[in-house]
Design a protein around this motif. Structure first.
Motif, PDB file in Angstrom:
ATOM      1  N   ASP A 199      -8.152   0.700  14.087  1.00 20.04           N
ATOM      2  CA  ASP A 199      -7.544   0.354  15.067  1.00 20.04           C
ATOM      3  C   ASP A 199      -8.422  -0.278  16.074  1.00 20.04           C
ATOM      4  OD1 ASP A 199      -5.395   1.621  14.247  1.00 20.04           O
ATOM      5  OD2 ASP A 199      -5.509   3.515  15.538  1.00 20.04           O
ATOM      6  N   ASP A 210      -6.389  -3.090   5.425  1.00 19.13           N
ATOM      7  CA  ASP A 210      -4.915  -3.380   5.677  1.00 19.13           C
ATOM      8  C   ASP A 210      -4.622  -4.742   5.953  1.00 19.13           C
ATOM      9  OD1 ASP A 210      -4.197  -0.447   5.489  1.00 19.13           O
ATOM     10  OD2 ASP A 210      -5.264  -0.332   7.667  1.00 19.13           O
ATOM     11  N   PHE A 221       4.777   9.506   5.904  1.00 16.59           N
ATOM     12  CA  PHE A 221       3.514   8.837   6.890  1.00 16.59           C
ATOM     13  C   PHE A 221       2.540   8.477   6.037  1.00 16.59           C
ATOM     14  CE2 PHE A 221       5.763  11.947   9.468  1.00 16.59           C
ATOM     15  CZ  PHE A 221       6.203  11.009  10.444  1.00 16.59           C
ATOM     16  N   GLU A 222       2.367   9.019   4.657  1.00 22.14           N
ATOM     17  CA  GLU A 222       1.179   8.756   3.823  1.00 22.14           C
ATOM     18  C   GLU A 222       0.967   7.298   3.591  1.00 22.14           C
ATOM     19  OE1 GLU A 222       1.613  11.325   0.599  1.00 22.14           O
ATOM     20  OE2 GLU A 222       0.911  13.169   1.987  1.00 22.14           O
ATOM     21  N   ASP A 223       0.084   6.675   3.385  1.00 21.10           N
ATOM     22  CA  ASP A 223      -0.469   5.358   2.998  1.00 21.10           C
ATOM     23  C   ASP A 223       0.425   4.388   3.678  1.00 21.10           C
ATOM     24  OD1 ASP A 223      -2.387   6.539   0.998  1.00 21.10           O
ATOM     25  OD2 ASP A 223      -0.630   7.369  -0.115  1.00 21.10           O
ATOM     26  N   VAL A 224       0.899   4.493   4.899  1.00 24.11           N
ATOM     27  CA  VAL A 224       1.514   3.259   5.419  1.00 24.11           C
ATOM     28  C   VAL A 224       0.428   2.271   5.577  1.00 24.11           C
ATOM     29  CG1 VAL A 224       2.514   2.396   7.321  1.00 24.11           C
ATOM     30  CG2 VAL A 224       3.159   4.608   6.553  1.00 24.11           C
ATOM     31  N   TYR A 225      -0.907   2.738   6.171  1.00 28.40           N
ATOM     32  CA  TYR A 225      -1.898   2.057   6.033  1.00 28.40           C
ATOM     33  C   TYR A 225      -3.239   2.784   5.377  1.00 28.40           C
ATOM     34  CZ  TYR A 225       0.128  -0.041  10.187  1.00 28.40           C
ATOM     35  OH  TYR A 225       1.107  -0.823  10.917  1.00 28.40           O
ATOM     36  N   ALA A 226      -4.236   1.859   5.110  1.00 24.55           N
ATOM     37  CA  ALA A 226      -5.351   2.659   4.191  1.00 24.55           C
ATOM     38  C   ALA A 226      -6.189   3.250   5.285  1.00 24.55           C
ATOM     39  CB  ALA A 226      -6.156   1.425   3.681  1.00 24.55           C
ATOM     40  N   THR A 227      -6.144   2.976   6.405  1.00 23.52           N
ATOM     41  CA  THR A 227      -7.059   3.744   7.453  1.00 23.52           C
ATOM     42  C   THR A 227      -6.067   4.226   8.672  1.00 23.52           C
ATOM     43  OG1 THR A 227      -7.237   1.595   8.566  1.00 23.52           O
ATOM     44  CG2 THR A 227      -8.897   2.124   7.351  1.00 23.52           C
ATOM     45  N   GLU A 228      -6.505   5.235   9.128  1.00 24.08           N
ATOM     46  CA  GLU A 228      -5.849   5.959  10.363  1.00 24.08           C
ATOM     47  C   GLU A 228      -5.138   4.919  11.291  1.00 24.08           C
ATOM     48  OE1 GLU A 228      -5.516   8.965   9.989  1.00 24.08           O
ATOM     49  OE2 GLU A 228      -4.512   9.480  11.797  1.00 24.08           O
ATOM     50  N   GLN A 229      -3.927   4.995  11.708  1.00 20.33           N
ATOM     51  CA  GLN A 229      -3.539   4.012  12.644  1.00 20.33           C
ATOM     52  C   GLN A 229      -2.761   5.034  13.770  1.00 20.33           C
ATOM     53  OE1 GLN A 229      -0.165   3.058  13.498  1.00 20.33           O
ATOM     54  NE2 GLN A 229      -0.306   0.566  13.513  1.00 20.33           N
ATOM     55  N   HIS A 260       0.854  -1.159  -0.041  1.00 22.68           N
ATOM     56  CA  HIS A 260      -0.009   0.077   0.009  1.00 22.68           C
ATOM     57  C   HIS A 260       0.864   1.186   0.096  1.00 22.68           C
ATOM     58  CE1 HIS A 260      -2.945   3.019   1.616  1.00 22.68           C
ATOM     59  NE2 HIS A 260      -3.902   2.189   0.940  1.00 22.68           N
TER      60      HIS A 260
END
Lengths: 341, 381
Positions: A209, A178, B351-359, A114
Motif C-alpha cells: 500500500d 500487483d 479474501f485470498e489472493d485478491v492481491y499478491a501483497t497485503e492490501q 491473481h
C-alpha cells in the motif's frame, strides 16, 4: 550506450518537472530490471505525446520501448501475456478518455488473474494514464476515471502530486507484484521541484500500500486531495492562513486502497473535512471517504464532510472547465461552510 | 490475399479458397495430401491408438461431467462432445515447451497438456475459478470471456521472442504458443487486435479456431460473411482450413504452424471445421435453434468413429478396444468419486489472493466478516 554514465550524471538532487521525474523513474526501473519494458502509442522516437518516454527507446531499444498498434485493448491484453511470460510491462495510455477500449482487459482479466489462479499467476503490469483537466484540451482529453478502477478489486490505483513522488511512485508501481493504475496529473507535468534522484531504491523493498502523507500541517480543517488537486488544496491553505484558518492538507497518493487511517487521524484533530478531486463527486473517491470518516470519526466531526469536485456531467468544453474544476474559490467556499458549523 | 514473404517461407501449403485439409475421411479412408501427409507419416499404429485413447477418455470424462451436472453436482458444464479430434490433434502437435491458452470448452487440449481432467470440475462446481497451476503444464487457465485470451497468448509469444526462444534451430529451445477460441470469438475486437499485434510482431503464436458452427444459438453466418480462415489473411497471417473432425489433419496443420512459429515465421490462423454435438452448456436447449437432421448429419462425421475404422483396418486387435472400454468405465467411476469428495471452500477463500501483497481494504473487509461471524459463535455458546 553507456548506461552507467547516464546514471552517474543523474546522481543527487535535481530541479526537474514532474514529467521528467517519471522519465527518470522509468529509466531507473529499466536499468535495474531487464524484464521491465514500456509499450504504448507514439512512445518511441516521439517520446510520447507528453514526452514522458523521451530518449528511452534510443537508449533501451525498440524491444523494450515498444511503439504498439493503435489499439488499447491490445496493449493491455498483450501486456498481460508478457507479464505471464515473466516480463514487467509498463503501458502508456495516451489520454484518460482513451482507456476505455482497454477497460475490459483491465477489469475482467488483469484485475482478476491473481485471484482466479489463486496466486499462481502474477501480472505485474503498470498502466500509466495522463489524467485530469485544466489544459484547454478537446473532448476525451481531460477526464478523471480513477474511481472506475478503484471500484475493481485486484487493481492498485495511485497518483503522484509532486515531482519527487512521481519519481519514487512510478518505481514503486513497477516493483509491485500487483497490477497498478498510475494516474499522472497532466496539468502538473510541467511543475518543477527538487528531486533526489538517488532516493528511491529503499522504498522498493516493501511493495504494498502507498500511504497518504501530510502535505501541510494544520489544526482547523482537513483537506484530503490527490493528484492535480493537491496543489489547489495547498493554495487554499495559504489563502486561508491569511484569514487565520489553519488547514491541514492530506495528499492521499493512493485511491485503492485509500489510507483512511491517515485521514481519520487528521479529522480527529480538526473535526472538519473537505475532500477535493476533479472527478465527479457522485460516487467518487470523496463519497467513500465521507462514508468511512462518518463511521470512524462520528463523535469528532463538527460539520458534515463536504466534497468539491466535478459535476455529474460529461467533461465540459474547455472554455467552461475553470467553472467545472474544483478551483481555489470553490475549495475555500467549502472550507468556509464547514467552519460555519 | 495473403502475400508470402520474398522467400515464400511464410506461405502455408495447400492454401486455396475451397481447400479443406483432410487426411482421414468420415469413412475412415486415408486421403493423401502432398504437403500434410508427411506430417503424420511417423505416427505408427501405437501412436494412432494413443490418439484414439485420448479421444475416448476425454469423451468419457465429458459425458460423466455432463451427467454430474444433471445430478446437481456441478453448477454448469460446457460439453466438448464432437470436438475431440480438433483438440487432441492440435494439442498432441504441441511440445511440452509450447504454451496453450484455452477457452472454456478445451477439455481435450488440457488433457494433452497433462492437466488432471478432474481439476476442471472445481471451476464448474463453484469451488475454484481456475483449478490447476498454469506454469506446471504450460497451459493457462480457462478464459471465460470470449476472445480475451488471444491477446494474452500473443503477449506471451512476444515474451518468448524477447527470451530469444525463437528461430535458434534448437528444438529444445524454440517454442510457440497456441490460442484456442471458437467461431463466435472471431467477431470480438480482441481477436482482431491479437491478429494485428501477432502479425506486426511476427509473434510465434498459432490461432486455433474451432468453428463448431454454433455460438450458443447463433450460427457462424451471424458472425462472418466470409469463411473464418479468410479473416487471418486480412491481417497478413497465413491461414488454413482443416477438417476439425479429422485428428490426423488437425495434428498435421498444427504441427506445420507450430514449426513456422518456432522458427521465426510468425503466426498462423487455423480454422478447424467441427461441430458442437452437445449443447452450448448444460443450461442450453439446442432444440430451439437447430434441427435433429443437422445433428444426425454431423453424427455421421464423428471424429472417434472414423479413427476406429482406420485402426481396425490397419490391424488393431479387438482386445485394444475392449481394454479401453474397461479403462473408460473405471475412469468414469473415479470422476464421480472425486467430484463428490471435493470439499466446500473455506470462507477465508473470499479474501485470498485478491492481491499478491497485503492490501488495507481487503484486510478491513476480512476483519469485519471475521468479527461478524464470531458474534454468532458467541451467541451460540
Amino acid at each position: 550506450m553507456n548506461e552507467q554514465s547516464v546514471s552517474s550524471q543523474e546522481q543527487g538532487t535535481q530541479r526537474i518537472t514532474l514529467g521528467k521525474a517519471i522519465n527518470l523513474g522509468l529509466r531507473r526501473a529499466m536499468e535495474r530490471d531487464p524484464k521491465v519494458l514500456l509499450m504504448g502509442e507514439d512512445i518511441g522516437p516521439l517520446g510520447g505525446v507528453f514526452r514522458v518516454t523521451d530518449g528511452l527507446q534510443k537508449d533501451f531499444g525498440s524491444d523494450r520501448v515498444v511503439d504498439t498498434p493503435l489499439a488499447e485493448s491490445g496493449i493491455v491484453g498483450t501486456a498481460i501475456g508478457l507479464a505471464l511470460a515473466g516480463y514487467r510491462p509498463v503501458c502508456e495510455i495516451q489520454f484518460d478518455g482513451f482507456i476505455f477500449p482497454a477497460y475490459d482487459q483491465i477489469t475482467t482479466q488483469l484485475a482478476k488473474m491473481h485471484y482466479r489462479s489463486r496466486g499462481k499467476s502474477q501480472v505485474p503490469v503498470v498502466i500509466r494514464v495522463p489524467y485530469g483537466g485544466g489544459i484547454g484540451a478537446v473532448e476525451h482529453h481531460s477526464e478523471s476515471p480513477e474511481a472506475l478502477f478503484a471500484h475493481t478489486a485486484g487493481l492498485r490505483v495511485i497518483t503522484p502530486a509532486t515531482p519527487a513522488d512521481a519519481f519514487t511512485m512510478i518505481q514503486q508501481a513497477i516493483a509491485s507484484p500487483d497490477p497498478v493504475l498510475f494516474f499522472e496529473p497532466k496539468a502538473r507535468y510541467w511543475d518543477k521541484a527538487d528531486v533526489d534522484v538517488t532516493a528511491a531504491d529503499q522504498v522498493l523493498d516493501a511493495p504494498g500500500d502507498v500511504r497518504a502523507v501530510v502535505a501541510r500541517a494544520g489544526t482547523d480543517v482537513t483537506i484530503a486531495a490527490y493528484g492535480p488537486s493537491v496543489t489547489t488544496a495547498l493554495r487554499a491553505a495559504t489563502a486561508a492562513e491569511s484569514e487565520g484558518t489553519s488547514i491541514e492538507v492530506i495528499d492521499l497518493r493512493s485511491i485503492s486502497p485509500i489510507d483512511i487511517p491517515a485521514v481519520a487521524e487528521s479529522v480527529r484533530k480538526t473535526g472538519r473535512l473537505v475532500v477535493v478531486h476533479e472527478a465527479p463527486t457522485f460516487l467518487g473517491a470523496g463519497a467513500e471517504i465521507a462514508a468511512r470518516i462518518s463511521e470512524e470519526c462520528f463523535y469528532h466531526l463538527e460539520a458534515p464532510v463536504l466534497r468539491v469536485g466535478g459535476f455529474h456531467t460529461p467533461y465540459p468544453v474547455s472554455k467552461l472547465e475553470e467553472e467545472y474544476l474544483p478551483n481555489l474559490d470553490r475549495v475555500l467556499h467549502a472550507v468556509d461552510s464547514v467552519l460555519q458549523h | 490475399m495473403f502475400t508470402p514473404g520474398a522467400d515464400g517461407v511464410n506461405a502455408p501449403v495447400g492454401e486455396t479458397d475451397d481447400d479443406l485439409i483432410q487426411l482421414l475421411t468420415p469413412d475412415g479412408e486415408r486421403v493423401h495430401h502432398q504437403s500434410y501427409s508427411p506430417r503424420v507419416d511417423h505416427l505408427d499404429r501405437v501412436a494412432l491408438e494413443g490418439l484414439y485413447r485420448d479421444m475416448v477418455l476425454v469423451r468419457r470424462f465429458d459425458t460423466e461431467a455432463t451427467s454430474l451436472q444433471r445430478h446437481g453436482e456441478l453448477g454448469l458444464w460446457p460439453p466438448s462432445l464432437g470436438q475431440e479430434a480438433a483438440q487432441i490433434g492440435s494439442g498432441r502437435a504441441m511440445a511440452p515447451r509450447d504454451y496453450a491458452f484455452p477457452s472454456y470448452r478445451e477439455l481435450g487440449v488440457v488433457w494433452t497438456r497433462g492437466v488432471d481432467l478432474r481439476s476442471t470440475l472445481h471451476l464448474f462446481r463453484g469451488e475454484d475459478h481456475g483449478g490447476w497451476d498454469p506454469n506446471e503444464h504450460n497451459c493457462h487457465l480457462y478464459t471465460l470471456v470470449i476472445g480475451s485470451h488471444a491477446l494474452h497468448a500473443t503477449g506471451y509469444a512476444m515474451g518468448v521472442q524477447r527470451d530469444g526462444d525463437v528461430g535458434t534451430g534448437d528444438p529444445g529451445r524454440d517454442r510457440a504458443v497456441v490460442a484456442y477460441f471458437g467461431d463466435g470469438a472471431t467477431a470480438q475486437g480482441d481477436i482482431s487486435e491479437a491478429l494485428t499485434f501477432a502479425s506486426v510482431n511476427d509473434a510465434p503464436v498459432v490461432f486455433f479456431c474451432q468453428n463448431n458452427h454454433w455460438a450458443i444459438s447463433e450460427p457462424t453466418q451471424r458472425q462472418s460473411r466470409v469463411p473464418l480462415y479468410h479473416r487471418g489473411r486480412g491481417f497478413g497471417v497465413p491461414s488454413v482450413r482443416v477438417d476439425g473432425n479429422d485428428v490426423l489433419a488437425s495434428y498435421a496443420v498444427t504441427a506445420e504452424a507450430l514449426e513456422r512459429a518456432r522458427s521465426g515465421g510468425g503466426p498462423t490462423f487455423i480454422e478447424a471445421v467441427t461441430y458442437r454435438m452437445g449443447a452450448h452448456t448444460t443450461s442450453d436447449d439446442p432444440t430451439r435453434y437447430r434441427t435433429r437432421a443437422d445433428e444426425e448429419a454431423w453424427r455421421r462425421r464423428d471424429p472417434i468413429d472414423r479413427l476406429r475404422i482406420l485402426l481396425e483396418r490397419e490391424g488393431t486387435p479387438p482386445e485394444f478396444f475392449t481394454g479401453l472400454e474397461n479403462e473408460a468405465e473405471e475412469f468414469g467411476a473415479e470422476i464421480r468419486d472425486y467430484c463428490h469428495a471435493i470439499p466446500a471452500p473455506p470462507i477465508e477463500r473470499i479474501f485470498e489472493d485478491v492481491y499478491a501483497t497485503e492490501q488495507a481494504q481487503i484486510s478491513s473487509d476480512r476483519a469485519w466478516l471475521t468479527e461478524y461471524l464470531a458474534g454468532f459463535e458467541e451467541a451460540a455458546s
